[in-house]
Structure formats: structure tokens, C-alpha cells
Design a protein around this motif. Structure first.
Motif, PDB file in Angstrom:
ATOM      1  N   GLU A  27     106.538  38.612 -11.928  1.00  0.00           N
ATOM      2  CA  GLU A  27     105.032  38.270 -11.955  1.00  0.00           C
ATOM      3  C   GLU A  27     104.206  38.925 -12.597  1.00  0.00           C
ATOM      4  OE1 GLU A  27     104.048  35.806  -9.525  1.00  0.00           O
ATOM      5  OE2 GLU A  27     106.209  35.371  -8.845  1.00  0.00           O
ATOM      6  N   ASN A  28     104.334  40.134 -13.008  1.00  0.00           N
ATOM      7  CA  ASN A  28     103.473  40.853 -13.699  1.00  0.00           C
ATOM      8  C   ASN A  28     103.462  40.533 -15.347  1.00  0.00           C
ATOM      9  OD1 ASN A  28     102.135  42.699 -15.249  1.00  0.00           O
ATOM     10  ND2 ASN A  28     102.417  44.555 -14.051  1.00  0.00           N
ATOM     11  N   TYR A  29     102.335  39.810 -15.832  1.00  0.00           N
ATOM     12  CA  TYR A  29     102.559  39.075 -17.074  1.00  0.00           C
ATOM     13  C   TYR A  29     102.528  40.121 -18.234  1.00  0.00           C
ATOM     14  CZ  TYR A  29      97.554  40.676 -17.662  1.00  0.00           C
ATOM     15  OH  TYR A  29      96.390  41.225 -17.754  1.00  0.00           O
ATOM     16  N   GLN A  30     102.311  41.470 -17.890  1.00  0.00           N
ATOM     17  CA  GLN A  30     102.438  42.524 -18.902  1.00  0.00           C
ATOM     18  C   GLN A  30     103.775  43.222 -18.983  1.00  0.00           C
ATOM     19  OE1 GLN A  30      99.247  44.944 -19.640  1.00  0.00           O
ATOM     20  NE2 GLN A  30      98.093  44.265 -17.938  1.00  0.00           N
TER      21      GLN A  30
ATOM     22  N   PRO B 124      96.074  38.686  -7.115  1.00  0.00           N
ATOM     23  CA  PRO B 124      95.634  38.793  -5.729  1.00  0.00           C
ATOM     24  C   PRO B 124      94.175  38.992  -5.725  1.00  0.00           C
ATOM     25  CG  PRO B 124      97.699  39.547  -5.721  1.00  0.00           C
ATOM     26  CD  PRO B 124      97.472  39.490  -7.278  1.00  0.00           C
ATOM     27  N   VAL B 125      93.637  39.979  -6.368  1.00  0.00           N
ATOM     28  CA  VAL B 125      92.256  40.234  -6.427  1.00  0.00           C
ATOM     29  C   VAL B 125      91.251  38.980  -6.580  1.00  0.00           C
ATOM     30  CG1 VAL B 125      90.396  41.761  -7.440  1.00  0.00           C
ATOM     31  CG2 VAL B 125      92.481  42.805  -6.477  1.00  0.00           C
TER      32      VAL B 125
ATOM     33  N   THR C 217      94.138  56.841  -5.957  1.00  0.00           N
ATOM     34  CA  THR C 217      93.771  56.594  -7.390  1.00  0.00           C
ATOM     35  C   THR C 217      93.205  55.484  -7.540  1.00  0.00           C
ATOM     36  OG1 THR C 217      95.822  57.640  -8.095  1.00  0.00           O
ATOM     37  CG2 THR C 217      94.646  56.316  -9.657  1.00  0.00           C
ATOM     38  N   ILE C 218      91.866  55.433  -8.072  1.00  0.00           N
ATOM     39  CA  ILE C 218      90.892  54.155  -8.134  1.00  0.00           C
ATOM     40  C   ILE C 218      90.848  53.588  -9.598  1.00  0.00           C
ATOM     41  CG2 ILE C 218      88.781  53.236  -7.987  1.00  0.00           C
ATOM     42  CD1 ILE C 218      88.327  55.480  -5.739  1.00  0.00           C
ATOM     43  N   THR C 219      91.261  52.438  -9.839  1.00  0.00           N
ATOM     44  CA  THR C 219      91.258  51.819 -10.993  1.00  0.00           C
ATOM     45  C   THR C 219      90.915  50.217 -10.916  1.00  0.00           C
ATOM     46  OG1 THR C 219      92.707  51.580 -13.003  1.00  0.00           O
ATOM     47  CG2 THR C 219      93.727  51.194 -10.797  1.00  0.00           C
ATOM     48  N   THR C 220      91.090  49.615 -12.080  1.00  0.00           N
ATOM     49  CA  THR C 220      90.843  48.153 -12.289  1.00  0.00           C
ATOM     50  C   THR C 220      91.971  47.287 -11.894  1.00  0.00           C
ATOM     51  OG1 THR C 220      90.994  47.995 -14.619  1.00  0.00           O
ATOM     52  CG2 THR C 220      88.850  48.624 -13.769  1.00  0.00           C
ATOM     53  N   PRO C 221      92.040  46.288 -11.457  1.00  0.00           N
ATOM     54  CA  PRO C 221      93.269  45.421 -11.457  1.00  0.00           C
ATOM     55  C   PRO C 221      94.049  45.288 -12.896  1.00  0.00           C
ATOM     56  CG  PRO C 221      91.356  44.183 -10.376  1.00  0.00           C
ATOM     57  CD  PRO C 221      90.881  45.690 -11.145  1.00  0.00           C
ATOM     58  N   GLU C 222      93.199  45.080 -13.966  1.00  0.00           N
ATOM     59  CA  GLU C 222      93.967  44.896 -15.110  1.00  0.00           C
ATOM     60  C   GLU C 222      94.826  46.186 -15.678  1.00  0.00           C
ATOM     61  OE1 GLU C 222      90.979  42.089 -14.444  1.00  0.00           O
ATOM     62  OE2 GLU C 222      90.684  44.221 -14.506  1.00  0.00           O
ATOM     63  N   TYR C 223      94.190  47.336 -15.363  1.00  0.00           N
ATOM     64  CA  TYR C 223      94.632  48.618 -15.862  1.00  0.00           C
ATOM     65  C   TYR C 223      95.770  48.818 -15.084  1.00  0.00           C
ATOM     66  CZ  TYR C 223      95.179  53.293 -18.079  1.00  0.00           C
ATOM     67  OH  TYR C 223      95.677  54.357 -18.516  1.00  0.00           O
ATOM     68  N   HIS C 224      95.620  48.747 -13.695  1.00  0.00           N
ATOM     69  CA  HIS C 224      96.664  48.757 -12.535  1.00  0.00           C
ATOM     70  C   HIS C 224      97.947  48.048 -13.097  1.00  0.00           C
ATOM     71  CE1 HIS C 224      99.234  47.274  -9.338  1.00  0.00           C
ATOM     72  NE2 HIS C 224      99.058  48.434  -8.902  1.00  0.00           N
ATOM     73  N   ASP C 225      97.782  46.740 -13.361  1.00  0.00           N
ATOM     74  CA  ASP C 225      99.044  45.979 -13.552  1.00  0.00           C
ATOM     75  C   ASP C 225      99.597  46.535 -15.072  1.00  0.00           C
ATOM     76  OD1 ASP C 225      98.567  44.759 -11.405  1.00  0.00           O
ATOM     77  OD2 ASP C 225      97.845  42.713 -12.583  1.00  0.00           O
ATOM     78  N   ARG C 226      98.770  47.102 -15.955  1.00  0.00           N
ATOM     79  CA  ARG C 226      99.186  47.399 -17.391  1.00  0.00           C
ATOM     80  C   ARG C 226     100.206  48.812 -16.883  1.00  0.00           C
ATOM     81  NH1 ARG C 226      96.208  50.911 -22.221  1.00  0.00           N
ATOM     82  NH2 ARG C 226      98.121  50.701 -23.651  1.00  0.00           N
ATOM     83  N   MET C 227      99.712  49.755 -16.064  1.00  0.00           N
ATOM     84  CA  MET C 227     100.527  50.954 -15.728  1.00  0.00           C
ATOM     85  C   MET C 227     101.805  50.501 -14.814  1.00  0.00           C
ATOM     86  SD  MET C 227      99.064  53.591 -17.068  1.00  0.00           S
ATOM     87  CE  MET C 227      98.987  52.430 -18.332  1.00  0.00           C
ATOM     88  N   MET C 228     101.714  49.525 -13.961  1.00  0.00           N
ATOM     89  CA  MET C 228     102.868  48.986 -13.307  1.00  0.00           C
ATOM     90  C   MET C 228     104.034  48.525 -14.125  1.00  0.00           C
ATOM     91  SD  MET C 228     102.454  50.132 -10.369  1.00  0.00           S
ATOM     92  CE  MET C 228     101.161  51.576 -11.055  1.00  0.00           C
TER      93      MET C 228
END
Length: 274
Positions: free
Chosen positions: A212-215, A84-85, A141-152
């Protein structure tokens, strides 16, 4: 500020309409049956929020991109951020991805977490959004899209996967939660309640989160491999190998273990006092 919420007639969109109204902003929403259209909001809003199902989000963003201008801010509320971003960055507006870590039934933002992934925005606009949420009790919590998706992939993907596997295992064994209820400890009730809470909601929401989350596939593969390792140890009856498995994970969790013991003790005390 004029706030437009695409999907604002849905549960999460309605919640954020209330949040921004409480913050003193003028809110307009679009939905399947509203006279106001997505394009209307894209043209007229200072802040535009996309609150639609995960699988529709990028399509909706692509549809309204031609109507945006550089003086606007666009956000989404999905539990994924990379796709989305990236889609929002194709337009001229400022971009701040948002992920509320709660469902639409909460009474307020008090004690809740909102994750923000600011990618192209002025500092004052990010501060405005952060202050709006924190003033109502949320943590941002502020982060990057990539790190967000890894944590999710772990926080959501692994948690939901385990809960659904638990439910499927009980179904295959022919044992219902009602069968186990007379034997339940508070800890088991918590575990079962997580599965029940998920199953009480829309299956498409969890299908989107898991697919949907590729990780997530790697997380699931690792989970299954870990389960196989533990199953082999248990089936062998090797208590020494079990202790090694157990203690290596306790060492990895570190100080989180005693803190978790204290927190769950408090939770159990609340449960048994009801």
C-alpha cells in the motif's frame, strides 16, 4: 472527552481504548458485532479514532465523513499516512494522523514511539493528545504524511522485505531455524527472531504494509540492486572491492556504528544471561 474507536474490539483498538481510559476519558467502541455502529460513534464522539486494517481504512473514513462536524477530531492508526490523512481532510473535522510504532501486545506505552501527522487541528488539541501519550511514557514524533511514508518505506518496508527474503532463502535451501539453533550466535538469533516474529503474525498486515505504500517499490528495487552489487563482489573474490563497499557504508552510517555496537553488546549480554 468522549472518545470513539472504530475497530475498538480489535487488538490495537482495544489497546488504545485502555490508553484513553487510563488518561481519564470516556471510551466507546464499535466493531462487527457491537450494538454501537460506526455512524453512532461518528455522530457522538469528540475524538474519533479509526483502527481498522490498512486496506479498509479509507473506505471506513469515507463512510463516516458525512456524520462529522467541525468541533470533532478524527485520527487513524494505520502505518500509512498520505492516503488516510487525505481522506480525513475531505470532512469538516480536525485531522491528526497517528501511527503507533508498536504492536498491540505491549504492556504499556513506556519507551514506545507514536508518530503524529497533524494537518488541520488546534494547538491545544494536539497538545492534549501529545500529553496523553507522553504522560504514559511514550515519545511522540511529529512529521508530515509524505515524510512519514518515506521513512516507513525503509523502517518497515525494507526491514520486512529483508526478513521475508531471509526466511524464503532458508526454506529454499532446506535449512530450518531449528537446524541452525545449535550453531547460533546471539546476533544470528536476533536476525532469525525478527523473521520469526513477522511470520508469527497476520500475513495480510504485512501484505498491506508492503503493497500500500507507494514509496516501497523503489526501496525494494534499490535493495535488490544493492544485493546484486554485493553478490558480484563476493563472487569475484575481490577483497579490495569488498573493503571499498564495506567502508563506504560505514562512512554513511557514521557515529551510528559505534553506538550500535554498544547497544547490541548490551542486548547480547541480556540474552546470554537468561
Amino acid at each position: 472527552m468522549q472518545v470513539g474507536i472504530i475497530g475498538g474490539t480489535g487488538q490495537m483498538g482495544s489497546l488504545f481504548a485502555r490508553i484513553f481510559t487510563t488518561g481519564g476519558h470516556n471510551v466507546h467502541v464499535s466493531g462487527r458485532r457491537t450494538a454501537i455502529t460506526n455512524h453512532d460513534l461518528a455522530k457522538s464522539s469528540d475524538l474519533l479514532i479509526i483502527s481498522v486494517p490498512i486496506h479498509d481504512t479509507i473506505t471506513v473514513i469515507q463512510d463516516i465523513i458525512p456524520y462529522l462536524n467541525p468541533d470533532q477530531i478524527i485520527c487513524d492508526l494505520t502505518s500509512l499516512k498520505t492516503g488516510p490523512v487525505s481522506a480525513m481532510l475531505c470532512g469538516p473535522a480536525e485531522v491528526i494522523g497517528l501511527h503507533p510504532m508498536f504492536g498491540p501486545t505491549i504492556p504499556s506505552l513506556q519507551g514506545q514511539t507514536i508518530i503524529a501527522t497533524p494537518m488541520r487541528c488546534k494547538d491545544e488539541h494536539m497538545e492534549m493528545l501529545t500529553s496523553l501519550f507522553t504522560s504514559q511514557g511514550a515519545r511522540v514524533t511529529i512529521t508530515t504524511p509524505e515524510y512519514h511514508d518515506r521513512m516507513m518505506a525503509v523502517i518497515q518496508g525494507l526491514t520486512h522485505f529483508k526478513a521475508l527474503v531471509m526466511a524464503e532463502t532458508m526454506r529454499r535451501l532446506g535449512i530450518s531455524p531449528e537446524d541452525t539453533e545449535p550453531f547460533m550466535s546471539p546476533v544470528y538469533r536476533i536476525e532469525t527472531s525478527v523473521a520469526g516474529r513477522i511470520l508469527a503474525q497476520d500475513p495480510m498486515l504485512y501484505a498491506d504494509i508492503l503493497s500500500e505504500n507507494y514509496q516501497i517499490p523503489n526501496v525494494i528495487r534499490t535493495c535488490c540492486s544493492s544485493a546484486e552489487t554485493l553478490a558480484e563482489i563476493v563472487q569475484s573474490g575481490d577483497t579490495s572491492a569488498f573493503s571499498k563497499f564495506f567502508l563506504s557504508n560505514r562512512e554513511w552510517f557514521g557515529d551510528y556504528c559505534p553506538r550500535s555496537l554498544e547497544e547490541t553488546d548490551r542486548l547480547i549480554s541480556c540474552m546470554v544471561s537468561l
